[in-house]
Design a protein around this motif. Sequence first.
Motif, short mmCIF file in Angstrom:
data_model
loop_
_atom_site.label_atom_id
_atom_site.label_comp_id
_atom_site.label_asym_id
_atom_site.label_seq_id
_atom_site.Cartn_x
_atom_site.Cartn_y
_atom_site.Cartn_z
N SER A 115 -4.38 13.92 -0.43
CA SER A 115 -3.67 13.45 -1.31
C SER A 115 -4.37 12.15 -1.94
O SER A 115 -5.35 11.70 -1.81
CB SER A 115 -2.43 12.95 -0.50
N THR A 116 -3.81 11.83 -3.16
CA THR A 116 -4.36 10.79 -3.99
C THR A 116 -4.22 9.58 -3.16
O THR A 116 -5.02 8.53 -3.46
CB THR A 116 -3.52 10.85 -5.52
N GLU A 117 -3.13 9.32 -2.44
CA GLU A 117 -2.78 8.14 -1.95
C GLU A 117 -3.78 7.62 -0.93
O GLU A 117 -4.50 6.65 -0.98
CB GLU A 117 -1.60 8.16 -1.25
N VAL A 118 -4.16 8.75 -0.13
CA VAL A 118 -5.29 8.76 0.86
C VAL A 118 -6.67 8.57 0.36
O VAL A 118 -7.70 7.83 0.81
CB VAL A 118 -5.20 9.85 2.06
N GLY A 119 -6.79 9.47 -0.85
CA GLY A 119 -8.18 9.24 -1.27
C GLY A 119 -8.35 7.95 -1.85
O GLY A 119 -9.65 7.37 -1.77
#
Length: 522
Positions: free
Chosen positions: A258-262
């Motif tokens: 996910s973008t958030e974890v990225g």
Amino acid sequence: MALEGSGSVEKHSVIYDIPEIKFTKLFINGSFVDAVSGFLFPFSSLGKTFETIDPRTGEVIVSVAEGDKEDIDLAVKAARNAFDHGKWPRMSGFERGQIMMKFAELVDKHTDELAALDAIDAGKLLSLGKMLDIPQSANTLRYYAGAADKIHGETLKMSRELFGYTLLEPVGVVGHIIPWNFPSILFFTKVSPALAAGCTMIVKPAEQTPLSALYYAHLAKLAGIPDGVLNVVNGFGEKAGAAMSSHMDIDKISFTGSTEVGRVVMKAAAESNLKVVSLELGGKSPVIIFDDADVDTAVDIALLGILFNKASTVPRTLNGEACVAGSRVYVQEGIYDQFVKKIAVKANNWLVGDPFDPRVQQGPQVDKNQFEKVLSYIEYGKRDGATLLTGGKAIGEKGYYIQPTIFTDVTENMSIVKDEIFGPVLSLMKFKTIEEAIEKANNTKYGLAAGIVTKDLNVANRVSRSIRAGIIWINCYLAIDSDVPFGGYKMSGFGKDNGLEALHKYLNVKSVVTPLYNSPWL
């Protein structure tokens, strides 16, 4: 058991063999070992473990070792030693390629067992795994095995009396963090080019799907990959993943998720040793269907775009668990009404059920959290005023099954249009002009993929050049190949998987310069 797409339940006896779970520990320095963290607890004789769940039933499959910071340290130490002192980076590319070819042969030999592991661990269709996921994984190994002896630099034409050339050298120790939606394909998408380049590595599979990664570690050992080159540490992102991202002895992180974890991965990498990072992140991909398209073909492409991951080929296709899912479908007004009628009929006849059943078109979501997230977004869509055309409900009393869901009367500001749902939820919208379609397609923070359906080459060329996304499919969808670079624009990340671009992610460029003869430079 097969469950009708409309939500009614039809039970059938399905005959299949659940594979024996042979590997549940961590794989570090060529051996399967318990996690060290569990030994810190009083009276504990085994390392820490966690349960991996069968999404078909919600029941426990088996407990696997849970790696933590201490286990990551051990894996990195093994990989570091294998890189700094071992033979893998010092082998010829031909020798590495030969071992990788043997690895691929072993994957092929165990196709049925590996596909079954992904079916019980990730809910992927057994038929799809045997037909696509496992063969493609082996072929990815072969692709990069063939490239391993073709890694070379360039001779430089310098402007002064100097001779210069470049060397391409392996980047070092790599940390691969892979997601749960394609556990086999993405394992080899990451591992194969890194092996070809001469890197050593630690793989952290998703906590939902560790089983096939551990089996691949076993096959790597049988193939002759030296100890310490490929390590697999099961665990959770906030512990094992965080330890990898911030580790001072890891030279590169390759992350898909996910973008958030990225963002978290990139921040940790920057705050540690400024390690190189490549990120393949989320998407909210548009599929644009023009008036001249064959409506039946367009319906099949649209369903393939949203439902492919847990199904085979059209009309068997994915339950939305893909970063490239074509979750926004724009249909030109001339065929919109006809398209809506036809896609509703096909979606209502979709067969959802046990992924071991060869008739099933869609399996379960991967786990309870994802199941509940998808259902919550369906509720958001209804709350925001979208019209539920098909689906919208969970199916059955056991497992994580959801009906294929299509919304109409959708507006651009709704959460079902803006957010990545990662489930079988499609937003269907109408447009008039090419300009409007392009504007709406680009109206997203993501830029991973897009689809165009038209018979007009001029339209296809114009739109494909106007959409800001990393891969554009014309009159097809999810046409992914080892030779085709894959990666996004904007908040879908940076760096490419697949193709020779992926190989170069794992190589450093070194310039070497020397005088042509005795000169003032000496």
